[in-house]
Scaffold this motif. Structure first.
Motif, PDB file in Angstrom:
ATOM      1  N   ILE A 193       0.840  -1.206   0.000  1.00  0.00           N
ATOM      2  CA  ILE A 193       0.000   0.000   0.000  1.00  0.00           C
ATOM      3  C   ILE A 193       0.870   1.249   0.000  1.00  0.00           C
ATOM      4  CG2 ILE A 193      -1.682   1.321   1.338  1.00  0.00           C
ATOM      5  CD1 ILE A 193      -2.804  -1.328   2.366  1.00  0.00           C
ATOM      6  N   ALA A 194       1.929   1.243   0.823  1.00  0.00           N
ATOM      7  CA  ALA A 194       2.819   2.397   0.913  1.00  0.00           C
ATOM      8  C   ALA A 194       3.489   2.684  -0.426  1.00  0.00           C
ATOM      9  CB  ALA A 194       3.871   2.162   1.994  1.00  0.00           C
ATOM     10  N   TRP A 195       3.972   1.623  -1.088  1.00  0.00           N
ATOM     11  CA  TRP A 195       4.622   1.802  -2.388  1.00  0.00           C
ATOM     12  C   TRP A 195       3.630   2.287  -3.435  1.00  0.00           C
ATOM     13  CZ3 TRP A 195       9.421   2.468  -3.618  1.00  0.00           C
ATOM     14  CH2 TRP A 195      10.437   1.929  -2.832  1.00  0.00           C
ATOM     15  N   SER A 196       2.403   1.823  -3.378  1.00  0.00           N
ATOM     16  CA  SER A 196       1.379   2.249  -4.331  1.00  0.00           C
ATOM     17  C   SER A 196       1.079   3.739  -4.170  1.00  0.00           C
ATOM     18  CB  SER A 196       0.095   1.434  -4.143  1.00  0.00           C
ATOM     19  OG  SER A 196       0.337   0.061  -4.346  1.00  0.00           O
ATOM     20  N   VAL A 197       0.913   4.177  -2.919  1.00  0.00           N
ATOM     21  CA  VAL A 197       0.636   5.591  -2.642  1.00  0.00           C
ATOM     22  C   VAL A 197       1.836   6.453  -3.052  1.00  0.00           C
ATOM     23  CG1 VAL A 197       0.209   7.285  -0.828  1.00  0.00           C
ATOM     24  CG2 VAL A 197      -0.968   5.075  -0.774  1.00  0.00           C
ATOM     25  N   LEU A 198       3.047   5.982  -2.734  1.00  0.00           N
ATOM     26  CA  LEU A 198       4.250   6.729  -3.092  1.00  0.00           C
ATOM     27  C   LEU A 198       4.380   6.866  -4.607  1.00  0.00           C
ATOM     28  CD1 LEU A 198       6.881   8.092  -2.218  1.00  0.00           C
ATOM     29  CD2 LEU A 198       7.978   5.838  -2.284  1.00  0.00           C
ATOM     30  N   ALA A 199       4.075   5.802  -5.328  1.00  0.00           N
ATOM     31  CA  ALA A 199       4.164   5.833  -6.789  1.00  0.00           C
ATOM     32  C   ALA A 199       3.199   6.860  -7.372  1.00  0.00           C
ATOM     33  CB  ALA A 199       3.872   4.445  -7.354  1.00  0.00           C
ATOM     34  N   ILE A 200       1.991   6.921  -6.816  1.00  0.00           N
ATOM     35  CA  ILE A 200       0.990   7.888  -7.292  1.00  0.00           C
ATOM     36  C   ILE A 200       1.436   9.315  -7.006  1.00  0.00           C
ATOM     37  CG2 ILE A 200      -1.372   8.717  -6.954  1.00  0.00           C
ATOM     38  CD1 ILE A 200      -2.184   5.814  -6.395  1.00  0.00           C
ATOM     39  N   ILE A 201       1.988   9.536  -5.810  1.00  0.00           N
ATOM     40  CA  ILE A 201       2.451  10.880  -5.436  1.00  0.00           C
ATOM     41  C   ILE A 201       3.582  11.339  -6.358  1.00  0.00           C
ATOM     42  CG2 ILE A 201       3.607  12.221  -3.638  1.00  0.00           C
ATOM     43  CD1 ILE A 201       2.106  10.565  -1.567  1.00  0.00           C
ATOM     44  N   VAL A 202       4.543  10.449  -6.596  1.00  0.00           N
ATOM     45  CA  VAL A 202       5.670  10.789  -7.469  1.00  0.00           C
ATOM     46  C   VAL A 202       5.175  11.098  -8.881  1.00  0.00           C
ATOM     47  CG1 VAL A 202       7.750   9.885  -8.578  1.00  0.00           C
ATOM     48  CG2 VAL A 202       7.368   9.488  -6.138  1.00  0.00           C
ATOM     49  N   TRP A 203       4.259  10.284  -9.372  1.00  0.00           N
ATOM     50  CA  TRP A 203       3.740  10.510 -10.723  1.00  0.00           C
ATOM     51  C   TRP A 203       2.990  11.838 -10.819  1.00  0.00           C
ATOM     52  CZ3 TRP A 203      -1.198  10.725 -13.020  1.00  0.00           C
ATOM     53  CH2 TRP A 203      -1.187  10.683 -14.420  1.00  0.00           C
ATOM     54  N   MET A 204       2.236  12.192  -9.791  1.00  0.00           N
ATOM     55  CA  MET A 204       1.513  13.461  -9.781  1.00  0.00           C
ATOM     56  C   MET A 204       2.480  14.641  -9.760  1.00  0.00           C
ATOM     57  SD  MET A 204      -1.658  12.856 -10.084  1.00  0.00           S
ATOM     58  CE  MET A 204      -2.256  14.527  -9.727  1.00  0.00           C
ATOM     59  N   LEU A 205       3.590  14.507  -9.020  1.00  0.00           N
ATOM     60  CA  LEU A 205       4.595  15.575  -8.992  1.00  0.00           C
ATOM     61  C   LEU A 205       5.226  15.749 -10.376  1.00  0.00           C
ATOM     62  CD1 LEU A 205       6.379  14.882  -5.566  1.00  0.00           C
ATOM     63  CD2 LEU A 205       4.902  16.820  -6.144  1.00  0.00           C
ATOM     64  N   VAL A 206       5.513  14.613 -11.022  1.00  0.00           N
ATOM     65  CA  VAL A 206       6.078  14.668 -12.381  1.00  0.00           C
ATOM     66  C   VAL A 206       5.085  15.323 -13.329  1.00  0.00           C
ATOM     67  CG1 VAL A 206       6.807  13.274 -14.358  1.00  0.00           C
ATOM     68  CG2 VAL A 206       7.581  12.678 -12.060  1.00  0.00           C
ATOM     69  N   PHE A 207       3.821  14.935 -13.216  1.00  0.00           N
ATOM     70  CA  PHE A 207       2.770  15.497 -14.068  1.00  0.00           C
ATOM     71  C   PHE A 207       2.670  17.008 -13.884  1.00  0.00           C
ATOM     72  CE2 PHE A 207      -1.690  16.788 -14.604  1.00  0.00           C
ATOM     73  CZ  PHE A 207      -1.898  16.410 -15.924  1.00  0.00           C
ATOM     74  N   THR A 208       2.684  17.438 -12.639  1.00  0.00           N
ATOM     75  CA  THR A 208       2.585  18.873 -12.351  1.00  0.00           C
ATOM     76  C   THR A 208       3.783  19.640 -12.894  1.00  0.00           C
ATOM     77  OG1 THR A 208       1.356  18.384 -10.319  1.00  0.00           O
ATOM     78  CG2 THR A 208       2.328  20.585 -10.515  1.00  0.00           C
ATOM     79  N   THR A 209       4.976  19.069 -12.736  1.00  0.00           N
ATOM     80  CA  THR A 209       6.194  19.722 -13.215  1.00  0.00           C
ATOM     81  C   THR A 209       6.218  19.824 -14.732  1.00  0.00           C
ATOM     82  OG1 THR A 209       7.421  18.862 -11.313  1.00  0.00           O
ATOM     83  CG2 THR A 209       8.713  19.662 -13.188  1.00  0.00           C
ATOM     84  N   ILE A 210       5.906  18.736 -15.406  1.00  0.00           N
ATOM     85  CA  ILE A 210       5.913  18.715 -16.866  1.00  0.00           C
ATOM     86  C   ILE A 210       4.860  19.658 -17.423  1.00  0.00           C
ATOM     87  CG2 ILE A 210       5.580  17.274 -18.908  1.00  0.00           C
ATOM     88  CD1 ILE A 210       8.166  16.743 -17.447  1.00  0.00           C
ATOM     89  N   SER A 211       3.757  19.829 -16.704  1.00  0.00           N
ATOM     90  CA  SER A 211       2.670  20.689 -17.172  1.00  0.00           C
ATOM     91  C   SER A 211       3.073  22.152 -17.237  1.00  0.00           C
ATOM     92  CB  SER A 211       1.450  20.537 -16.255  1.00  0.00           C
ATOM     93  OG  SER A 211       0.970  19.213 -16.291  1.00  0.00           O
ATOM     94  N   MET A 212       4.152  22.499 -16.564  1.00  0.00           N
ATOM     95  CA  MET A 212       4.620  23.886 -16.580  1.00  0.00           C
ATOM     96  C   MET A 212       5.289  24.256 -17.894  1.00  0.00           C
ATOM     97  SD  MET A 212       6.186  24.224 -12.711  1.00  0.00           S
ATOM     98  CE  MET A 212       5.156  23.899 -11.274  1.00  0.00           C
ATOM     99  N   ILE A 213       5.641  23.269 -18.690  1.00  0.00           N
ATOM    100  CA  ILE A 213       6.281  23.529 -19.980  1.00  0.00           C
ATOM    101  C   ILE A 213       5.227  24.032 -20.966  1.00  0.00           C
ATOM    102  CG2 ILE A 213       7.585  22.544 -21.901  1.00  0.00           C
ATOM    103  CD1 ILE A 213       8.580  20.388 -20.002  1.00  0.00           C
ATOM    104  N   GLN A 214       5.436  25.210 -21.518  1.00  0.00           N
ATOM    105  CA  GLN A 214       4.495  25.769 -22.484  1.00  0.00           C
ATOM    106  C   GLN A 214       5.267  26.332 -23.664  1.00  0.00           C
ATOM    107  OE1 GLN A 214       1.467  28.340 -20.865  1.00  0.00           O
ATOM    108  NE2 GLN A 214       1.395  27.240 -18.912  1.00  0.00           N
ATOM    109  N   GLY A 215       4.535  26.673 -24.719  1.00  0.00           N
ATOM    110  CA  GLY A 215       5.173  27.255 -25.894  1.00  0.00           C
ATOM    111  C   GLY A 215       5.536  26.213 -26.930  1.00  0.00           C
ATOM    112  N   PRO A 216       6.493  26.543 -27.795  1.00  0.00           N
ATOM    113  CA  PRO A 216       6.877  25.643 -28.903  1.00  0.00           C
ATOM    114  C   PRO A 216       7.392  24.267 -28.451  1.00  0.00           C
ATOM    115  CG  PRO A 216       7.772  27.843 -29.229  1.00  0.00           C
ATOM    116  CD  PRO A 216       7.240  27.806 -27.834  1.00  0.00           C
ATOM    117  N   LEU A 217       7.978  24.214 -27.256  1.00  0.00           N
ATOM    118  CA  LEU A 217       8.497  22.942 -26.763  1.00  0.00           C
ATOM    119  C   LEU A 217       7.383  21.983 -26.355  1.00  0.00           C
ATOM    120  CD1 LEU A 217      11.516  24.139 -24.573  1.00  0.00           C
ATOM    121  CD2 LEU A 217      11.582  23.135 -26.874  1.00  0.00           C
TER     122      LEU A 217
END
Length: 241
Positions: free
Chosen positions: A183-207
């Motif tokens: 359960i702990a690893w599952s929750v941690l995996a979701i949290i890490v993926w959400m952080l990656v998603f949020t970070t990548i979402s900041m990329i805007q423009g031609p890239l």
């Protein structure tokens, strides 16, 4: 020296010479195989000669097979019973089956690709529909719905999901993982993926260009059929759906 001793000397010398010659020949050339097994090995040599295997590899394989046959044929075992057909044995030598560790590594990457495609398809479908709903929904998700963000997020998600499935699979070699750790690893995996998603979402423009809604829907359909082919081709069973 007596006449009898004189007559034995040439015969003994000749016998010694023959033994020396036999010892110098490769194992598969100097055997007492049965006719059936000897014919099998002859066909085996011919079959291996038609492959790209090195001479050393061929010799090692043939010697090993012959030694095994010499030990087993006394029990009535034939080469065909032991190794299958010549074609089957040749295929096994040229393309050996992967070890459990190799299969596990291969399965991980195939599973990661499958789950990555699944996430990519879901994102494309979602943002494709949002593109038809209205501009407000699209503007609110600016960056997150860029094709670069979708690709990177899906790829990382696929790798993470595959590793999570691997971790949550039934115990191997008697090693068990406790429920709370799973359960702990599952929750941690979701949290890490959400952080990656949020970070990548900041990329805007031609890239990170945002495609039209129809383009995302077309991509989603193409990925759907590609994933169906992948699942049939590799018999994938470890995926979210």
């Amino acid at each position: 020296m007596s006449e009898s001793e004189t007559s034995k000397t040439p015969r003994n010398a000749a016998a010694g010479a023959k033994q020396a010659q036999a010892a110098e020949r490769p194992v598969h050339e100097a055997t007492e195989l049965t006719k059936r097994n000897a014919e099998y090995m002859r066909q085996m040599r011919k079959s291996l000669d038609a492959t790209a295997l090195s001479g050393e590899k061929k010799t090692a394989v043939l010697n090993e097979m012959t030694s095994t046959l010499l030990a087993e044929q006394g029990r009535g075992t034939t080469a065909r019973q032991l190794y299958g057909t010549v074609q089957e044995r040749t295929e096994e030598i040229v393309n050996p089956k992967k070890t459990p560790v190799e299969r596990q590594k291969a399965n991980y990457w195939v599973t990661a690709l499958d789950n990555g495609l699944m996430l990519f398809m879901i994102f494309c479908l979602m943002y494709g529909i949002m593109g038809f709903i209205g501009t407000n929904a699209t503007k609110n998700s600016a960056g997150a719905n860029g094709i670069t963000a979708i690709l990177i997020t899906s790829a990382i998600g696929g790798l993470g999901v595959a590793k999570l499935f691997e971790y949550l699979m039934p115990a191997k070699d008697g090693k068990k993982v406790s429920l709370w750790k799973k359960i702990a690893w599952s929750v941690l995996a979701i949290i890490v993926w959400m952080l990656v998603f949020t970070t990548i979402s900041m990329i805007q423009g031609p890239l990170n260009p945002v495609l039209p809604g129809i383009a995302y829907l077309i991509i989603a359909v193409v990925v759907f059929f590609a994933r169906m082919w992948l699942k049939r081709r590799f018999n994938i069973t470890t995926s979210m759906f």
